[in-house]
Every structure is written in C-alpha cells, then in structure tokens.
Design an enzyme around this catalytic site. Sequence first.
Site, PDB file in Angstrom:
ATOM      1  N   GLU A 167       7.770   1.357   4.958  1.00  0.00           N
ATOM      2  CA  GLU A 167       7.226   0.348   5.860  1.00  0.00           C
ATOM      3  C   GLU A 167       7.468  -1.023   5.239  1.00  0.00           C
ATOM      4  OE1 GLU A 167       2.982   0.781   6.355  1.00  0.00           O
ATOM      5  OE2 GLU A 167       2.820  -0.885   7.767  1.00  0.00           O
ATOM      6  N   HIS A 171       0.823  -1.206   0.000  1.00  0.00           N
ATOM      7  CA  HIS A 171       0.000   0.000   0.000  1.00  0.00           C
ATOM      8  C   HIS A 171       0.857   1.256   0.000  1.00  0.00           C
ATOM      9  CE1 HIS A 171       0.535  -0.710   4.431  1.00  0.00           C
ATOM     10  NE2 HIS A 171       0.678   0.601   4.459  1.00  0.00           N
ATOM     11  N   HIS A 182       4.012   7.385   3.328  1.00  0.00           N
ATOM     12  CA  HIS A 182       4.943   6.253   3.288  1.00  0.00           C
ATOM     13  C   HIS A 182       4.530   5.252   2.213  1.00  0.00           C
ATOM     14  CE1 HIS A 182       1.803   4.651   6.100  1.00  0.00           C
ATOM     15  NE2 HIS A 182       2.103   3.473   5.562  1.00  0.00           N
TER      16      HIS A 182
HETATM   17 CO    CO Z   1       1.157   1.657   6.160  1.00  0.00          CO
END
Ligand code: CO
Length: 138
Positions: A129, A7, A80
């Site tokens: 991440e 994502h 992010h």
């Molecule tokens: Co995230």
Amino acid sequence: MIGRLNHVGVATPSIDESVKMYRDILGATHIGEKFALPEQGVHVCFVDVDNSQIELIEPYDENSPINGFLKTNPSGGQHHVCYEVDDIHVARDEMIAKGVRVLGEPRIGAHGTLIIFLHPKDMGGVLTELMERPEAAH
Ligand code: CO
C-alpha cells in the site's frame, strides 16, 4: 520514492480477539477504537507501537476483499505493508511507468488520506500500500 513505513496490515477474523493478544501478551498500551470502513469492506483498529502502527483489519461483510485471504489463512496473518509517499498521483504514475500493476484508483484509506495498492506479484510477493502522507507530517 518511498517514505517511512506507516503501518503493517494484519488481517484477522476478530479484531476484538487480536486486540487482546496485542494488549495482554505483547503489552501494547496505545490501541485505538475499532471503526468501520465500509467502502473498503473492512473494520479497522490501529495498534500504535513506538515507531509505527499495526493496522488490524476484519471483514466488514461477505463481500470484503480480505475474505479470500482469511479463507486461506483462517486465523489471520500479515496482509500488507504501507509506505508513505508525498503525492499519491505522482507515485501511481511512477509505478505504472515502471510496469507495476496498480490496483484501482487512488481512494481514501483508513488514515483519511489517499491510498493505492500495488499488485503483490510485482512487489516480491508483498501486497504493498502507498499512502499519501498526512498533511500535518509534510
Ligand atoms: Co493499510
């Protein structure tokens, strides 16, 4: 080491307002319910697109880790990116061995699997991440 892009995280001062934009302007049809993740200091809502997800994050309270970002970017913005990995502890050790600053210990993220964040200054300016791939997708 990195797997698929899971994502893109987008910080917003209002998930409700952002959802309207994704739904009414971009035409997104698969938008989840907003939910609280107090231990991460955010409310989260996933907008599904064909090959990935947008993770909308809104501050949970005045101690939210994204408050600083929203102070700099009051209308929100791209926060992010998240890549899947097979094993978060192996990934963490590999990142540390390569001199990357890992922010905190592996912890449960918005998808219910273990995550870590990598310092943007070691990642070409991108807060990154890493997320352990959900069991079902192994
Ligand atoms: Co995230």
